[in-house]
Design a protein around this motif. Structure first.
Motif, mmCIF file in Angstrom:
data_model
loop_
_atom_site.group_PDB
_atom_site.id
_atom_site.type_symbol
_atom_site.label_atom_id
_atom_site.label_comp_id
_atom_site.label_asym_id
_atom_site.label_seq_id
_atom_site.Cartn_x
_atom_site.Cartn_y
_atom_site.Cartn_z
ATOM 1 N N ILE A 74 -58.034 52.420 89.833
ATOM 2 C CA ILE A 74 -57.084 52.453 90.427
ATOM 3 C C ILE A 74 -56.636 54.071 91.231
ATOM 4 C CG2 ILE A 74 -55.065 52.781 88.996
ATOM 5 C CD1 ILE A 74 -53.749 50.221 89.915
ATOM 6 N N GLU A 90 -50.902 53.297 90.878
ATOM 7 C CA GLU A 90 -50.763 53.143 89.478
ATOM 8 C C GLU A 90 -49.660 52.208 88.794
ATOM 9 O OE1 GLU A 90 -50.840 55.797 91.452
ATOM 10 O OE2 GLU A 90 -52.980 56.868 90.901
ATOM 11 N N LEU A 93 -51.120 49.082 87.997
ATOM 12 C CA LEU A 93 -51.902 49.122 86.499
ATOM 13 C C LEU A 93 -50.787 49.047 85.491
ATOM 14 C CD1 LEU A 93 -54.374 49.071 84.707
ATOM 15 C CD2 LEU A 93 -54.462 51.501 85.141
ATOM 16 N N LEU A 94 -49.566 50.032 85.544
ATOM 17 C CA LEU A 94 -48.807 49.885 84.498
ATOM 18 C C LEU A 94 -48.064 48.634 84.472
ATOM 19 C CD1 LEU A 94 -47.598 53.538 85.139
ATOM 20 C CD2 LEU A 94 -49.332 52.724 83.599
ATOM 21 N N ARG A 97 -50.146 45.998 82.759
ATOM 22 C CA ARG A 97 -50.222 46.350 81.188
ATOM 23 C C ARG A 97 -48.875 45.791 80.605
ATOM 24 N NH1 ARG A 97 -52.422 52.615 81.440
ATOM 25 N NH2 ARG A 97 -54.733 52.005 81.802
ATOM 26 N N ARG A 107 -60.591 52.612 72.731
ATOM 27 C CA ARG A 107 -61.415 53.478 73.646
ATOM 28 C C ARG A 107 -62.510 54.030 72.494
ATOM 29 N NH1 ARG A 107 -58.042 56.370 78.122
ATOM 30 N NH2 ARG A 107 -57.413 54.426 79.364
ATOM 31 N N ARG A 135 -55.062 53.552 71.438
ATOM 32 C CA ARG A 135 -53.946 54.152 72.261
ATOM 33 C C ARG A 135 -52.815 53.084 72.404
ATOM 34 N NH1 ARG A 135 -54.517 55.464 78.805
ATOM 35 N NH2 ARG A 135 -52.245 55.667 79.234
ATOM 36 N N TYR A 142 -44.448 56.631 79.565
ATOM 37 C CA TYR A 142 -44.998 55.957 80.870
ATOM 38 C C TYR A 142 -43.821 54.830 81.035
ATOM 39 C CZ TYR A 142 -49.804 57.459 80.735
ATOM 40 O OH TYR A 142 -51.109 58.180 81.138
ATOM 41 N N ASP A 245 -53.946 59.155 76.336
ATOM 42 C CA ASP A 245 -54.460 59.074 77.613
ATOM 43 C C ASP A 245 -55.331 60.583 77.825
ATOM 44 O OD1 ASP A 245 -54.909 58.697 80.394
ATOM 45 O OD2 ASP A 245 -53.477 59.996 80.956
ATOM 46 N N GLU A 274 -61.711 47.593 80.855
ATOM 47 C CA GLU A 274 -61.679 48.474 82.071
ATOM 48 C C GLU A 274 -62.305 49.974 81.745
ATOM 49 O OE1 GLU A 274 -58.202 50.501 83.258
ATOM 50 O OE2 GLU A 274 -56.958 49.947 81.576
ATOM 51 N N ILE A 276 -62.411 53.905 81.427
ATOM 52 C CA ILE A 276 -61.434 54.852 81.143
ATOM 53 C C ILE A 276 -61.311 55.932 82.424
ATOM 54 C CG2 ILE A 276 -61.680 54.801 78.727
ATOM 55 C CD1 ILE A 276 -61.758 57.885 78.846
#
Ligand code: IPM
Ligand code: MN
Length: 371
Positions: A74, A90, A93-94, A97, A107, A135, A142, A245, A274, A276
Motif C-alpha cells: 500500500i 495507509e 491498511l490501518l 487491521r 515477522r 509486533r 498508530y 515496524d 502480507e 513487510i
C-alpha cells in the motif's frame, strides 16, 4: 482442503507480487488437491482512485467473509509527498487491521546460506540468525488520538496501551518461544515511556505462566544496535506497534533484502498475510519486484491452516531459487530475473516439472533474458 482467500493486491508492486503468490498457491493446490477460491478487493491508493475510500465497505465485507486475506502493498508517492492529504492509502491498511482485530503481527527472519556473502553485514555475525518479531498491531501511537492545532503549528499523536492489548500478544509470543529456543526479549523504552512500563509489568507477570522461557528486557535504542551487533542472540522479540515496524525493516538487512520478509497478522477470527515491504512505486509495472516476500506470506497462510508440508514445499522452492541465483535485481544485480520468471521457477520447482531454464549452465551463461 477448501479455502476462501481474499486478494488485496493494493498499490505499486502489490499486484505483481500477489500474482506470483497466487501462481504458487495454484501449484500447491494442484499438487495436494486443495481448492483455493479467490475474491479480489480494493484497498489503498487504487481504492481511493476508484471509490474515494482507501478501505471501501465492500472490501471489509469480503474480508470478513473469507478464511484468510492475502495482501500486497500500500502507498503512493502522490500521498507521500503531500503531508496535507486528508485521505491516505495507509489509512486503508490501518483500518483493516483495526476492524478485523489483527492484533499480532508475526515477522520471522532467517538467513539464507547463499546470500550471506552478499550481505552488508559480516558473515560470521549474521550466519545462522533465526528469530521472529511479534509486533503488536492494533494499538500504540498508530491508533491514538491525533491532533493538529488550528494554526497548524503544533501536533500530537497519543500512545496508549491497555493490559488486555499487551496480554493477548504476550501469550502468543511466549507460546512461540516455547516451541523455539525458549527465549523472549521484550523491546521497549521503559526508562522513558509509561506505556513501556506497563508492557514490562504485564509481560513479567505473564512470564510466571511460562517458567521454562528465559525473559529479557531491552530498550529499543539498544535493541536497534544489538540487531546489527549480534542478531543471533534473539529468538522471539516482542514489542509494541511502532518499535516493531522500525526494527523489522532494520532486521531485513540481515536476510539480505526486504523483498524476502513475510508476515502474518493474526486476529481472533481471521488472519491476513502480507510482505513487510511497501509498494515500491519506482518499480511498479517493471517486472523487477522481488515476489519472495509475497510467496512466503502465502506459505505462512498455509501454515496457519496446518498445511505444513505445503508450506515447506514453498520454502524449499524459495531456497532453491536463491541458491541458483534465480532472483530479482535486489538480490542479483548482474544477471537478474524478472518477477514473473522467479514465480515460474517456483511453480515449476514445486510441481517438479522438467524445464530448461533452471539448468545451472543456462543460469551461469546469463540466459535470463530467454525466459
Ligand atoms: C508495515 C508498513 C505499514 C505500517 C504502513 C504501510 C502503514 O510499514 O506493515 O510495516 O507502518 O505498519
Ligand atoms: Mn513497516
Amino acid at each position: 482442503m477448501k479455502l476462501k482467500i481474499a486478494l488485496l493486491p493494493g498499490d505499486g508492486i502489490g499486484p505483481e507480487v500477489i500474482q506470483q503468490a497466487v501462481k504458487i498457491l495454484g501449484a500447491i493446490s494442484k499438487k495436494y488437491n486443495h481448492t483455493f477460491e479467490y475474491i479480489n478487493a480494493l484497498v489503498g491508493a487504487i481504492a481511493i482512485d476508484e471509490t474515494g475510500n482507501p478501505l471501501p465497505d465492500e472490501t471489509l465485507k469480503i474480508c470478513a467473509s473469507v478464511d484468510a486475506i492475502l495482501f500486497g502493498a500500500i502507498g503512493d508517492t502522490k500521498y507521500d509527498n503531500n503531508p496535507s492529504a486528508k485521505i491516505r492509502p495507509e489509512q486503508g491498511l490501518l483500518k483493516l487491521r483495526k476492524n478485523l482485530g489483527l492484533f499480532a503481527n508475526i515477522r520471522p527472519l532467517i538467513t539464507y546460506d547463499s546470500l550471506i556473502h552478499k550481505s552488508n553485514l559480516k558473515e560470521d555475525i549474521i550466519n545462522g540468525t533465526n528469530f521472529v518479531i511479534y509486533r503488536e498491531l492494533t494499538g500504540g501511537i498508530y491508533f491514538g488520538e491525533k491532533k493538529l492545532s488550528d494554526d497548524g503549528n503544533s501536533a500530537s499523536d497519543n500512545c496508549s496501551y491497555t493490559a488486555e492489548e499487551i496480554d493477548r500478544i504476550a501469550h502468543l509470543a511466549f507460546k512461540a518461544a516455547f516451541v523455539r529456543r525458549k527465549k523472549l526479549t521484550l523491546v521497549d523504552k521503559a526508562n522513558v515511556l509509561e506505556t513501556s512500563r506497563l508492557w514490562r509489568k504485564r509481560v513479567l507477570e505473564i512470564s510466571k505462566q511460562y517458567p521454562t522461557i528465559t525473559l529479557e528486557f531491552l530498550f529499543v535504542d539498544n535493541a536497534a544496535m544489538q540487531l546489527i551487533l549480534n542478531p543471533k542472540q534473539f529468538d522471539v522479540i516482542l514489542t509494541e506497534n511502532m518499535f516493531g515496524d522500525i526494527l523489522s525493516d532494520e532486521a531485513s538487512v540481515i536476510s539480505g533484502s526486504i523483498g524476502l520478509l513475510a508476515s502474518a497478522s493474526i486476529g481472533k477470527n481471521t488472519a491476513l498475510f502480507e510482505p513487510i515491504h511497501g509498494s515500491y512505486p519506482q518499480a511498479k509495472g517493471k517486472n523487477i519486484a522481488n515476489p519472495l516476500a509475497a510467496v512466503l506470506s502465502a506459505a505462512m497462510l498455509l501454515e496457519h491452516f496446518n498445511l505444513y508440508d505445503e508450506a515447506e514445499d514453498i520454502k524449499s522452492a524459495v531456497e532453491k531459487s536463491i541458491e541458483l541465483n534465480i532472483s530479482t535485481p535486489d538480490l542479483n544485480t548482474t544477471n537478474h530475473f524478472s518477477t514473473t520468471s522467479v514465480g515460474n521457477f517456483l511453480r515449476d520447482f514445486i510441481l517438479d516439472e522438467e524445464n530448461t531454464f533452471y539448468n545451472k549452465n543456462n543460469i551461469d551463461l546469463g540466459q535470463s533474458t530467454i525466459i
